[in-house]
Design an enzyme around this catalytic site. Structure first.
Site, PDB file in Angstrom:
ATOM      1  N   TYR A 109       0.745  -1.348   0.148  1.00 40.33           N
ATOM      2  CA  TYR A 109      -0.009  -0.106  -0.087  1.00 40.33           C
ATOM      3  C   TYR A 109       0.926   1.267  -0.084  1.00 40.33           C
ATOM      4  CZ  TYR A 109      -3.063   3.723   1.569  1.00 40.33           C
ATOM      5  OH  TYR A 109      -3.718   5.050   1.606  1.00 40.33           O
ATOM      6  N   GLU A 197      -3.539   7.715  -3.918  1.00 35.31           N
ATOM      7  CA  GLU A 197      -3.485   6.314  -3.198  1.00 35.31           C
ATOM      8  C   GLU A 197      -3.242   5.252  -4.117  1.00 35.31           C
ATOM      9  OE1 GLU A 197      -5.855   4.794   0.404  1.00 35.31           O
ATOM     10  OE2 GLU A 197      -7.069   4.436  -1.464  1.00 35.31           O
TER      11      GLU A 197
END
Ligand code: ADP
Ligand code: MG
Length: 394
Positions: A109, A197
């Site tokens: 991530y 993101e």
């Protein structure tokens, strides 16, 4: 403002962030052609909606030939996808991203947000990719690492390396990850993002670090200097009323309740929503007409409220300072002339030209319940709405 994954990936590519080869498709034919042009042993067909969680909801399909890509496209286009981010009504799929399938070795991530507590942009990374970062934060917070970024220096390469090592990117792949992180930071700053993101960021079996998903949100207040970003707007994904409101420079946010509110000033608008809730009502919107609005702006604002099918009652709460009460009254009357008014309307007016404002409303012949103060106004509109709903008290 949000954009689609395929648009985000194009932008990232311009900033030297590695993304899979792919292109957008609006029809099954285009999808098949896009796949043929890519030429790969695996393809991923991805629903493009302004919401995440598509994988779990069946919006991401892995197939192995251009024909299968067309078939998957036929299945997905027009489908209403319900993910945990779309709300119950879901979102219709109108565009697809067709891209080459990556052989994934490991998912990570990577994200950038503004940490409001310390007023600094922060890069966040985790070894737990593909999962909701909120979930990781709740269950295994030790698996999230972060770097606070000095605005004058920007993301320093040593910080990017520190993050890459901390989440377990193999040593010989760290330079690729650093390059990607620096590119992501640059796009975040240059394009006035609120969120950038990549979830998941992956290490492929071929040893490449690639952004497999891309979520970029932009600060609406910075959009005036990013015409290229504004062009990426997809009105189908946005609340039509909010688009209409932005044309008139109104601060409008649609909410779930049934009491439409027209207020001047963001603080008073918040207080009005609070007091409606205190009287067990539910606001249908946040709407700040601002100071010094014209009659046309007020009219547009009131039309917006009237056009919301969920609205069963309206509360106008104006404390006229720069905003004049007579202008508010004229706007209300003009809007109701064209659309009519078939829900209860409670008006609380105070301040500049209040007598004239009240006079205009009175002369209009509209069925208006005047209120003396905020509590009175909230109490009245909640009980009027309850009565029209068949006396069902909440
Ligand atoms: P969402 O976050 O909306 O669920 P993602 O783009 O993250 O959508 O895709 C969900 C999952 O699908 C990813 O975690 C990844 O495992 C897989 N996936 C997505 N794109 C590709 C790709 N190009 N190649 C292989 N797998 C992919
Ligand atoms: Mg994702």
């Amino acid at each position: 403002m949000k954009i689609h994954e395929y648009q985000g990936k194009q932008l990232l590519k311009d900033y030297r962030v590695a993304v899979p080869r792919g292109s957008v498709a609006f029809t099954p034919e285009e999808a098949g052609e896009a796949a043929a042009a890519i030429g790969s042993s695996a393809y991923v067909v991805k629903a493009q909606i302004h919401a995440g969680g598509r994988g779990k909801a069946g919006g991401v399909k892995v197939v192995h030939s251009p024909e299968q890509v067309s078939e998957a496209a036929t299945e997905l286009l027009g489908k209403v996808l319900v993910t945990h981010q779309t709300g119950r009504e879901g979102k219709e799929v109108r565009r697809l991203l067709i891209e080459e399938g990556s052989a994934i070795d490991k998912e990570y991530y990577l994200g950038i947000v503004l940490d409001r507590k310390i007023s600094r942009v922060t890069m966040i990374a985790s070894s737990e990719g593909g999962m909701e970062i909120e979930e990781v934060a709740a269950n295994t917070p030790e698996k999230i690492v972060r770097e606070t970024i000095d605005p004058l220096i920007g993301l320093a390469p040593f910080q990017a390396r520190r993050l890459a090592f901390a989440i377990g990117i193999p040593g010989d792949k760290v330079n690729q990850a650093v390059k990607l992180m620096l590119g992501l930071y640059q796009v975040f700053v240059e394009k006035d993002c609120t969120i950038a993101e990549i979830n998941p960021l992956v290490l492929t079996k071929e040893g490449k670090i690639v952004a497999l998903d891309a979520k970029l949100n932009f600060d609406d207040n910075g959009l005036f200097r990013h015409k290229d970003i504004l062009e990426l707007r997809d009105p189908n994904e946005e609340d039509q009323k909010e688009i209409e409101a932005s044309k008139y420079g109104l601060n409008y946010i649609a909410l779930d309740g049934n009491i439409g509110c027209m207020v001047n000033g963001a603080g008073l608008a918040m207080a009005t929503m609070d007091i409606i809730k205190a009287y067990h009502g539910e606001p249908a919107n946040f709407l700040d007409v601002g100071g010094g609005a014209s009659k046309e702006k007020v009219e547009a604002a009131f039309r917006l409220i009237l056009s919301d099918p969920h609205v069963e009652g309206i509360l106008v709460n104006i404390f006229g300072g720069i905003m004049k009460c007579d202008v508010i009254a004229e706007g209300i009357v003009a809007a109701t002339k064209s659309i009519g008014l078939n829900v209860p309307l409670v008006v609380r007016l105070e301040g500049t030209n209040v007598a004239l404002g009240k006079e205009i409303l009175k002369r209009s012949g509209l069925a208006i319940s005047p209120a003396g103060n905020m509590a009175d106004a909230a109490g009245k509109i909640v009980s009027l709405v309850d009565q029209t709903a068949g006396g069902v008290a909440q």
